[in-house]
Design a protein around this motif. Structure first.
Motif, short mmCIF file in Angstrom:
data_model
loop_
_atom_site.label_atom_id
_atom_site.label_comp_id
_atom_site.label_asym_id
_atom_site.label_seq_id
_atom_site.Cartn_x
_atom_site.Cartn_y
_atom_site.Cartn_z
N UNK A 93 0.83 -1.21 0.00
CA UNK A 93 0.00 0.00 0.00
C UNK A 93 0.86 1.26 0.00
N UNK A 94 2.13 1.10 0.33
CA UNK A 94 3.06 2.23 0.32
C UNK A 94 4.47 1.70 0.10
N UNK A 95 5.26 2.45 -0.66
CA UNK A 95 6.64 2.05 -0.96
C UNK A 95 7.57 3.21 -0.66
N UNK A 96 8.47 3.02 0.28
CA UNK A 96 9.47 4.02 0.57
C UNK A 96 10.82 3.57 0.08
N UNK A 154 13.31 2.83 1.92
CA UNK A 154 13.88 1.85 2.84
C UNK A 154 12.92 0.69 3.11
N UNK A 155 11.63 0.94 3.15
CA UNK A 155 10.69 -0.12 3.46
C UNK A 155 9.44 -0.07 2.62
N UNK A 156 8.67 -1.16 2.66
CA UNK A 156 7.37 -1.25 2.00
C UNK A 156 6.34 -1.69 3.02
N UNK A 157 5.10 -1.16 2.89
CA UNK A 157 4.05 -1.43 3.86
C UNK A 157 2.94 -2.26 3.21
N UNK A 158 2.50 -3.28 3.96
CA UNK A 158 1.46 -4.18 3.49
C UNK A 158 0.30 -4.22 4.48
N UNK A 159 -0.90 -4.43 3.97
CA UNK A 159 -2.08 -4.60 4.82
C UNK A 159 -2.24 -6.07 5.16
N UNK A 160 -2.49 -6.36 6.45
CA UNK A 160 -2.66 -7.76 6.89
C UNK A 160 -3.66 -7.80 8.04
N UNK A 161 -4.06 -9.04 8.39
CA UNK A 161 -4.99 -9.26 9.51
C UNK A 161 -4.35 -10.25 10.47
N UNK A 162 -4.26 -9.86 11.76
CA UNK A 162 -3.66 -10.73 12.76
C UNK A 162 -4.53 -11.95 13.03
N UNK A 163 -3.91 -13.10 13.09
CA UNK A 163 -4.65 -14.33 13.36
C UNK A 163 -5.16 -14.35 14.80
N UNK A 164 -4.41 -13.84 15.74
CA UNK A 164 -4.78 -13.94 17.16
C UNK A 164 -5.97 -13.07 17.54
N UNK A 165 -6.09 -11.90 16.93
CA UNK A 165 -7.13 -10.95 17.35
C UNK A 165 -8.08 -10.53 16.24
N UNK A 166 -7.73 -10.82 14.99
CA UNK A 166 -8.55 -10.36 13.87
C UNK A 166 -8.38 -8.89 13.54
#
Length: 263
Positions: free
Chosen positions: A130-133, A135-147
């Motif tokens: 969703x964003x590219x810098x 130094x880093x790149x950002x991704x959208x995800x969903x945590x398994x433990x909490x949703x």
């Protein structure tokens, strides 16, 4: 003033790549004036960019030279106090135009930094950033433990060594410019480059960014109006950080009205 060329010669392969790009964009005469090693510049021919002004050519050079130079440009775009306004306008374009690294390369960092595979920790993981810098790149995800929906920031692979080399070369160029181009001396380029280089090296350690966010939230007396995203410590490493997902727009987004900007 005698300047030690060690930084240039110790990174000769990369230095020649940088010189090639600079000449291609019309900076060959300047390089010769700076005392580049004989033969490094004269064999190269400039490209066809006569329609571009100086500031545009500087921005394109930074784009062509990759993450370190883009990061320098991004940081310098926030310094209208020391750089001319036309250059600041061009450098601001570097904030949102960084080309992404393919997920296959990013995945190797994820697998190294996570204690288990991606599926163990996330029920969903969008492989399109969703964003590219620089130094880093950002991704959208969903945590398994909490949703919970989270932002996963992953460092681009193989950055530290080439960034260190680039900073040394940029430092050499800055010292040469300061020494030989009188019009640039008021800007004190060597000090600007040294300060920016230190900041970039710190940014390579994501734990510093995470600690700063947590420290800010601890001291923040007005969390309803301003805050840093929550950091998930269990995922924080030097090359990986996971935070809560926040919907929003960039402060510089033209869609923000003056009234919204001061609320």
């Amino acid at each position: 003033m005698s300047l030690n060329p060690l930084d240039l010669y110790s990174n000769a392969v990369r230095a020649k790549e940088i010189i090639t790009v600079l000449v291609r964009h019309g900076f060959g005469d300047l390089l010769e004036q700076l005392g580049m090693p004989k033969g490094w510049v004269k064999r190269l021919l400039p490209g066809d960019n006569a329609h571009l002004n100086l500031w545009q050519r500087i921005r394109i050079v930074l784009e062509d030279l990759g993450p370190t130079f883009v990061k320098f440009g991004q940081i310098l775009s926030t310094r209208p106090d020391v750089l001319p306004e036309p250059l600041i306008i061009e450098l601001k374009q570097l904030r949102s135009k960084v080309r992404p690294v393919p997920f296959e390369e990013i995945e190797s960092i994820l697998l190294t930094e996570l204690p288990c595979d991606v599926e163990t920790h996330f029920t969903e993981f969008d492989k399109t950033p969703v964003a590219c810098g620089s130094i880093g790149q950002v991704y959208r995800a969903v945590l398994r433990t909490t949703g919970e929906q989270v932002a996963v920031k992953v460092q681009r692979p193989g950055l530290k060594k080439p960034i260190k080399a680039d900073i040394e070369i940029i430092g050499w160029l800055a010292r040469q410019l300061h020494s030989k181009v009188e019009e640039l001396r008021p800007f004190d380029l060597p000090e600007i480059v040294a300060e920016t280089g230190r900041g970039i090296m710190q940014e390579l350690d994501f734990t510093i960014e995470s600690r700063n966010a947590q420290h800010f939230n601890t001291l923040n007396v007005n969390p309803e109006e301003i805050f840093a995203p929550k950091v998930y410590d269990e995922f924080t490493t030097g090359r990986l950080t996971v935070t809560e997902w926040i919907e929003g727009v960039s402060p510089g987004d033209p869609s923000i009205t003056p009234e919204e900007g001061v609320r």
